[in-house]
Design a protein around this motif. Structure first.
Motif, PDB file in Angstrom:
ATOM      1  N   HIS A  74     -34.831   8.383 -14.890  1.00  0.00           N
ATOM      2  CA  HIS A  74     -35.120   7.762 -13.585  1.00  0.00           C
ATOM      3  C   HIS A  74     -33.824   7.509 -12.823  1.00  0.00           C
ATOM      4  O   HIS A  74     -32.752   7.429 -13.437  1.00  0.00           O
ATOM      5  N   GLN A  92     -45.613   7.400 -17.282  1.00  0.00           N
ATOM      6  CA  GLN A  92     -45.551   8.841 -17.589  1.00  0.00           C
ATOM      7  C   GLN A  92     -45.691   9.068 -19.097  1.00  0.00           C
ATOM      8  O   GLN A  92     -45.157  10.028 -19.645  1.00  0.00           O
ATOM      9  N   HIS A 111     -42.293   2.104 -11.650  1.00  0.00           N
ATOM     10  CA  HIS A 111     -42.622   3.515 -11.895  1.00  0.00           C
ATOM     11  C   HIS A 111     -43.844   3.602 -12.816  1.00  0.00           C
ATOM     12  O   HIS A 111     -44.070   2.716 -13.634  1.00  0.00           O
ATOM     13  N   GLU A 127     -34.528  13.403  -7.043  1.00  0.00           N
ATOM     14  CA  GLU A 127     -34.550  12.872  -8.418  1.00  0.00           C
ATOM     15  C   GLU A 127     -35.042  13.947  -9.391  1.00  0.00           C
ATOM     16  O   GLU A 127     -34.554  14.065 -10.512  1.00  0.00           O
ATOM     17  N   GLU A 128     -35.994  14.763  -8.953  1.00  0.00           N
ATOM     18  CA  GLU A 128     -36.685  15.645  -9.918  1.00  0.00           C
ATOM     19  C   GLU A 128     -35.821  16.812 -10.385  1.00  0.00           C
ATOM     20  O   GLU A 128     -35.998  17.318 -11.485  1.00  0.00           O
ATOM     21  N   HIS A 156     -38.101   7.739  -5.775  1.00  0.00           N
ATOM     22  CA  HIS A 156     -37.865   9.035  -5.088  1.00  0.00           C
ATOM     23  C   HIS A 156     -39.149   9.562  -4.474  1.00  0.00           C
ATOM     24  O   HIS A 156     -40.237   9.396  -5.029  1.00  0.00           O
ATOM     25  N   ASP A 162     -45.621   9.665  -9.274  1.00  0.00           N
ATOM     26  CA  ASP A 162     -44.260   9.771  -9.818  1.00  0.00           C
ATOM     27  C   ASP A 162     -43.250   9.655  -8.665  1.00  0.00           C
ATOM     28  O   ASP A 162     -43.192  10.507  -7.795  1.00  0.00           O
ATOM     29  N   GLY A 163     -42.516   8.561  -8.657  1.00  0.00           N
ATOM     30  CA  GLY A 163     -41.524   8.334  -7.597  1.00  0.00           C
ATOM     31  C   GLY A 163     -42.113   7.649  -6.385  1.00  0.00           C
ATOM     32  O   GLY A 163     -41.645   6.594  -5.952  1.00  0.00           O
TER      33      GLY A 163
HETATM   34 MN    MN Z   1     -39.901   9.845 -11.345  1.00  0.00          MN
END
Ligand code: MN
Ligand code: HGY
Ligand code: MN
Length: 409
Positions: free
Chosen positions: A357, A192, A189, A127-128, A82, A93-94
């Motif tokens: 995800h 995290q 990804h 996505e978030e 994303h 992130d994404g």
């Molecule tokens: Mn993500």
């Protein structure tokens, strides 16, 4: 037959993309379906076309960049992630998953390799969930887990719907949603979390992800004058929310070490210094690897909040936003990641994902796997999010290898 990703080109693409919505402290704020998201989408489409891809966009705004294969009728091997971010999110992130997919295509082009099946890279819509609460809107609709009309009707805090926002940025696509079978889906990804960095390992072969249940809670008490309304007569919605939040934190600790509960969004009305707030809306994001435990946590949270609301004389409404069961990825896809690492003598571990995800939705409709790379101190959803170029390149190389093998077998 092999192809090699270009570490510098991948890094440069990530840094150029991070310019869109960059924040004062070096992060990224590219909220879904805003003009910044549009700019990121436009850049991705330009780069994908430059790499010879055909672009299609579906009705929930998912963008598919297709690199043709020898057999146009073959189900594509797909990757992606994303381009939308948290309000004060990070560069990777994404974005890493989409740029790694683009790098796979660029490296295959460099090597002059034609695959049997088409290759596709996807940017999944929102996505978030930082704006429309639900999260994974595009991938959930694609996987048939959320009706298209329901998703289009979701509204943000200003009452703007997904449908309106998609129209405004020009990404309300014509393609039907979910009408294509994937041969397999792999998502790269950042982890995290701290495990890969702590173990000094470059790759995680992801076995699955924990479940999550998210809610929006509305408390209605009574507005009052901050100077004249005695404490004992108040029905203060914010104080009730504050007590509930502390209670939820204590509840999570009774399900340690795996349970997490977060109150991340709070809106107080009328939000004025000298008015006792009669209304408060807040979010709950609860997660655990076990579905039965999630069920018990939900019952306990609801019961506890109701008791507090009754005692404080405020009305309580708990609206479910997402109930996502724990996900197990496809064993063949997981093994493909392991084999790609072994073939390149890249060290890896099997691991689970604490984060959600798009792959967790796509796993419902296609053989799905994920590839994790380390991020600095495991930090994410934070402007300080960082990753090393060599780790990102290793992840993209493993992604290329599994996609190439899958597209040609
Ligand atoms: Mn993500
Ligand atoms: O919330 C999540 O787990 C994802 O990072 N959006
Ligand atoms: Mn995220």
């Amino acid at each position: 037959m092999s192809a090699h990703v270009n570490q510098q080109r991948l890094w440069d693409s990530l840094m150029r993309l991070a310019e869109i919505g960059k924040t004062a402290k070096g992060g990224v704020g590219r909220i879904a379906l805003t003009d910044l998201d549009r700019q990121g989408r436009d850049l991705f489409c330009t780069w994908a076309r430059d790499a010879g891809c055909e672009i299609r966009t579906d009705r929930i705004g998912n963008i598919f960049a297709r690199r043709p294969g020898r057999n146009p009728d073959a189900a594509p091997v797909v990757t992606g992630s994303h381009l939308d971010s948290q309000p004060l999110g990070g560069k990777f992130d994404g974005a890493f998953g989409v740029m790694a997919g683009l790098e796979v295509i660029r490296a295959l082009n460099d090597a002059g390799i034609e695959t049997e099946a088409p290759i596709e890279v996807v940017d999944w819509t929102d996505e978030e969930g930082a704006r429309f609460a639900a999260g994974c809107i595009g991938s959930a609709v694609f996987a048939g887990m959320r009706p298209l009309d329901e998703a289009l009707a979701l509204i943000d805090a200003d009452g703007i719907s997904v449908e309106t926002a998609l129209d405004e940025i020009g990404y309300a696509g014509a393609a039907a949603v979910g009408d294509i079978d994937f041969k397999a889906y792999f998502e790269a990804h950042i982890e995290q979390g701290p495990i890969l960095e702590a173990e000094g390992l470059p790759i995680g072969a992801v076995l699955g992800a924990q479940g999550q249940r998210c809610f929006m809670v509305t408390l209605v008490g009574e507005d009052g004058h901050a100077g004249t309304l005695p404490m004992a007569k108040r029905h203060d919605a914010f104080v009730a929310a504050a007590e509930m939040s502390l209670t939820l934190e204590a509840l999570a600790s009774t399900y340690e070490p795996a349970a997490v509960i977060t109150v991340g969004h709070v809106r107080v009305v009328p939000n004025s210094r000298n008015t006792v707030p009669g209304r408060c809306v807040f979010s709950i994001d609860s997660r655990h690897p076990d579905e039965d435990t999630l069920e018990r946590m939900e019952a306990e949270m609801t019961g506890t909040m109701q008791a507090i609301a009754d005692r404080r004389g405020v009305a309580l409404e708990v609206a479910p936003v997402t109930r996502a069961a724990p996900v197990a990825f496809n064993p063949v896809c997981i093994d493909a990641v392991r084999q790609a690492c072994q073939a390149r003598q890249v060290r890896f571990i099997d691991m689970h994902s604490g984060a959600g995800h798009d792959a967790c939705k796509i796993a419902k409709v296609a053989p799905t796997g994920m590839i994790f790379v380390p991020c600095e101190r495991g930090i994410s959803h934070n402007e300080a999010e960082n990753a090393r170029p060599e780790d990102l390149a290793t992840g993209a190389q493993v992604l290329l290898d599994v996609m190439l093998a899958t597209a040609n077998n």
